[in-house]
Write an enzyme that holds these catalytic residues in place. Structure first.
Site, PDB file in Angstrom:
ATOM      1  CE  LYS A   1      42.557  26.700  44.977  1.00 21.35           C
ATOM      2  NZ  LYS A   1      43.065  26.782  43.577  1.00 21.35           N
TER       3      LYS A   1
ATOM      4  CB  CYS B   1      51.369  41.069  41.784  1.00 23.02           C
ATOM      5  SG  CYS B   1      52.591  40.821  43.053  1.00 23.02           S
TER       6      CYS B   1
HETATM    7  P1  NAD Z   1      43.124  34.264  40.305  1.00 25.37           P
HETATM    8  O1  NAD Z   1      42.452  35.261  41.161  1.00 25.37           O
HETATM    9  O2  NAD Z   1      42.461  33.832  39.055  1.00 25.37           O
HETATM   10  O3  NAD Z   1      43.388  32.912  41.136  1.00 25.37           O
HETATM   11  C1  NAD Z   1      43.989  32.943  42.410  1.00 25.37           C
HETATM   12  C2  NAD Z   1      43.469  31.757  43.212  1.00 25.37           C
HETATM   13  O4  NAD Z   1      42.052  31.892  43.381  1.00 25.37           O
HETATM   14  C3  NAD Z   1      43.705  30.411  42.536  1.00 25.37           C
HETATM   15  O5  NAD Z   1      44.090  29.476  43.524  1.00 25.37           O
HETATM   16  C4  NAD Z   1      42.347  30.077  41.950  1.00 25.37           C
HETATM   17  O6  NAD Z   1      42.106  28.691  41.884  1.00 25.37           O
HETATM   18  C5  NAD Z   1      41.376  30.726  42.915  1.00 25.37           C
HETATM   19  N1  NAD Z   1      40.137  31.157  42.258  1.00 25.37           N
HETATM   20  C6  NAD Z   1      39.988  31.544  40.963  1.00 25.37           C
HETATM   21  N2  NAD Z   1      38.699  31.858  40.719  1.00 25.37           N
HETATM   22  C7  NAD Z   1      38.018  31.666  41.875  1.00 25.37           C
HETATM   23  C8  NAD Z   1      36.640  31.843  42.260  1.00 25.37           C
HETATM   24  N3  NAD Z   1      35.729  32.274  41.396  1.00 25.37           N
HETATM   25  N4  NAD Z   1      36.312  31.579  43.533  1.00 25.37           N
HETATM   26  C9  NAD Z   1      37.221  31.161  44.415  1.00 25.37           C
HETATM   27  N5  NAD Z   1      38.535  30.970  44.112  1.00 25.37           N
HETATM   28  C10 NAD Z   1      38.936  31.230  42.850  1.00 25.37           C
HETATM   29  O7  NAD Z   1      44.596  34.837  40.016  1.00 25.37           O
HETATM   30  P2  NAD Z   1      45.696  34.241  39.056  1.00 25.37           P
HETATM   31  O8  NAD Z   1      45.282  34.487  37.640  1.00 25.37           O
HETATM   32  O9  NAD Z   1      46.068  32.874  39.459  1.00 25.37           O
HETATM   33  O10 NAD Z   1      46.935  35.183  39.417  1.00 25.37           O
HETATM   34  C11 NAD Z   1      47.158  36.424  38.819  1.00 25.37           C
HETATM   35  C12 NAD Z   1      46.618  37.556  39.670  1.00 25.37           C
HETATM   36  O11 NAD Z   1      47.195  37.496  40.972  1.00 25.37           O
HETATM   37  C13 NAD Z   1      46.971  38.923  39.139  1.00 25.37           C
HETATM   38  O12 NAD Z   1      45.866  39.762  39.293  1.00 25.37           O
HETATM   39  C14 NAD Z   1      48.115  39.364  40.038  1.00 25.37           C
HETATM   40  O13 NAD Z   1      48.274  40.767  40.157  1.00 25.37           O
HETATM   41  C15 NAD Z   1      47.704  38.773  41.320  1.00 25.37           C
HETATM   42  N6  NAD Z   1      48.828  38.632  42.229  1.00 25.37           N
HETATM   43  C16 NAD Z   1      48.893  39.493  43.269  1.00 25.37           C
HETATM   44  C17 NAD Z   1      49.961  39.425  44.134  1.00 25.37           C
HETATM   45  C18 NAD Z   1      50.074  40.368  45.285  1.00 25.37           C
HETATM   46  O14 NAD Z   1      50.909  40.137  46.121  1.00 25.37           O
HETATM   47  N7  NAD Z   1      49.268  41.402  45.379  1.00 25.37           N
HETATM   48  C19 NAD Z   1      50.966  38.466  43.941  1.00 25.37           C
HETATM   49  C20 NAD Z   1      50.847  37.586  42.874  1.00 25.37           C
HETATM   50  C21 NAD Z   1      49.763  37.683  42.022  1.00 25.37           C
END
Ligand code: NAD
Length: 498
Positions: A172, A280
């Site tokens: 997803k 990240c």
């Molecule tokens: P996000 O949490 O908004 O979304 C991530 C995924 O979760 C997406 O596929 C999204 O559709 C889904 N999602 C969003 N809201 C949801 C909900 N309420 N319920 C269920 N699923 C939901 O993150 P983003 O904005 O896409 O990415 C940025 C974030 O990811 C930053 O916080 C970054 O630090 C983090 N990140 C972490 C790593 C790591 O390895 N730790 C790597 C890359 C990004």
């Protein structure tokens, strides 16, 4: 308008759910629509993966690896197309997009070693005529939920390894920049992957909840923000699933008084402003040990921030593109406003940047705050934009205390020429990935990636050896073949070699 569809059982389909706009962040235009799966559409993918599992789990690992060898070749052949797709929807520069793809391909290379990875362990004669071995068996149907900021690399952290371990996978991806992710998955089908072994289902919370609640899905890998990571971890584990959920970050770079400042400044420029800070592992805090190094840093870095080449990601030779959405731009500008209101010293202000010819793009220029203190929101929160904060401290111990007190523990680094300081830092810092004179210590594919504290929920890190453990379960087999003429009487004491 082009619709980015799901890939279910090897076929593209719009499913029966809603759809959302996909934007080009350099222009602010909606350029495509992406299908958003409802529960019924997600169930089709789950059924597909379930039906593909029995044959795939019995496919020899060497055959599974052959598909990955072909996949790697296709990814390399299509690097330019993939980089353009990433850049058009994410906004990062073409060079940066190619870089993330290359790091993703390294995970495919690791997966090519499936026969070696899955050998298991064997002991002959653990007792009379008894041999024992441990087997690493696939879990079944597993799923991955990925963020917008690495639409190629982060999915490639997950499914190549899960698939060579014999699982069937449902991905997803982020609904904000789904095209490159889908294109890459289609290349894996072209490489010879049987139908149903990989399904890509776009969507939002409804699709994710369908995965969490499906009893057929045995494990969830998540990468994204901390609140969603925590939600997926608690809801998934409550239902008995294996979950690894990687969350947000606030990564500090410590500058010691003896640091090689020119190299540290170059490293900080790339780590703070590359990909517009939407990584990240981005460095968002420079912790300067002493005012002298802080003043020298400001003097050297300010002209470089002002000289950043910023424009549409798809143009060549740039340092930085726009942020991913209008909402992301507004959030970053809101944090800069808050930093000013809370008393930090705004040395370079990126709020008013306008890129000629791209007036509606989601641009924010490189921004620098000095004299930031730990209670300010620009320090406590993950901004996820091109904003670097300088915090001044008096000693290495104070720098380490600051980092250890922060709720996140993803990455950090130290710039120094002092081996003793570097060793202390590596030993005692409460962060999962540490660099010494390396600003972005993202582990290579044969090590594993993961933070500490609220940057990771779960026990196992992503990809590499931990990824293999996550996507397999161990079975220990003990087998006796008695010699034909022998007979052993019943034994009531617990069997041992004693
Ligand atoms: P996000 O949490 O908004 O979304 C991530 C995924 O979760 C997406 O596929 C999204 O559709 C889904 N999602 C969003 N809201 C949801 C909900 N309420 N319920 C269920 N699923 C939901 O993150 P983003 O904005 O896409 O990415 C940025 C974030 O990811 C930053 O916080 C970054 O630090 C983090 N990140 C972490 C790593 C790591 O390895 N730790 C790597 C890359 C990004």
């Amino acid at each position: 308008m082009t619709i980015v569809n799901h890939l279910i059982h090897g076929e593209l389909t719009a499913g029966t759910g809603r759809s959302a706009d996909v934007f080009n962040p350099s222009t602010g235009e909606a350029t495509k629509k992406v299908a958003l799966a409802d529960r019924a559409t997600m169930q089709l993918a789950i059924d597909s993966a379930k039906s593909a599992f029995p044959a795939w789990r019995n496919t020899p690992p060497a055959k599974r690896a052959q598909v990955m060898f072909r996949f790697k070749q296709l990814l390399e052949q299509h690097e330019a197309t993939i980089s353009k797709l990433i850049s058009e929807e994410h906004g990062k520069t073409l060079e940066d997009a190619a870089g993330e793809l290359k790091r993703g391909i390294e995970n495919v290379e690791f997966a090519c070693a499936a026969p070696e990875i899955l050998k298991g362990e064997y002991s002959r004669n653990v007792g009379p005529n008894i041999d024992a071995w441990s087997d690493m068996q696939p879990i079944g149907v597993v799923a991955g939920i990925t963020p917008f900021n690495f639409p190629a690399m982060v999915p490639l952290w997950m499914y190549p390894l899960a698939i060579v371990c014999g699982n069937c996978f449902i991905l997803k991806p982020s609904e904000r920049d789904p095209s490159s992710t889908l294109y890459i998955a289609q290349l894996l089908i072209e490489a010879g992957l049987p139908k149903g072994v990989l399904n890509v289902v776009h969507g939002d919370k409804e699709a994710v909840d369908a995965l969490i609640e499906a009893p057929e899905v045995k494990a969830l890998s998540f990468v994204g923000s901390t609140p969603i990571a925590e939600y997926i971890y608690s809801e998934g584990t409550k239902r008995g699933k294996r979950v690894q959920a990687l969350g947000g970050a606030k990564n500090h770079a410590v500058l010691m008084p003896d640091a090689d400042l020119d190299n540290a400044v170059s490293a900080l420029m790339g780590a703070a402003y590359g990909s517009c800070g939407e990584r990240c592992m981005a460095i968002s805090v420079a912790v300067c040990v002493g005012d002298q190094i802080a003043d020298a840093l400001v003097e050297k870095i300010v002209p470089q921030i002002k000289a950043l080449k910023i424009g549409a990601g798809t143009s060549c030779g740039l340092d930085m593109g726009p942020l991913v959405t209008g909402a992301a731009r507004d959030k970053v500008k809101g944090y800069i406003d808050a930093g000013v209101a809370q008393g930090a010293s705004l040395v370079v202000d990126g709020r008013d940047l306008v890129v000629a010819g791209h007036e509606n793009g989601y641009f924010v220029g490189g921004t620098l705050f000095d004299r930031v203190t730990p209670e300010m929101t620009i320090y406590t929160d993950e901004i996820f934009g091109p904003v670097l904060c300088i915090v001044r401290v008096g000693s290495l111990e104070a720098a380490m205390q600051l980092i250890n007190d922060h709720e996140y523990g993803n990455g950090t680094c130290i710039f120094t020429r002092d081996g003793e300081a570097a060793r202390l830092f590596c030993d005692e810092i409460e962060v999962g990935m540490v660099g010494v004179n390396v600003p972005l210590p993202v582990p290579v594919s044969y090590h594993s990636f993961g933070g500490w504290k609220r940057s990771l929920f779960g026990d196992l890190h992503a990809y590499g050896p931990d990824g293999v453990r996550f996507y397999t379960r161990k079975k220990a087999i003990t087998q006796r073949w008695p010699q034909r003429a022998s007979h052993e009487a019943a034994q009531f004491a617990f069997p041992s070699n004693g």
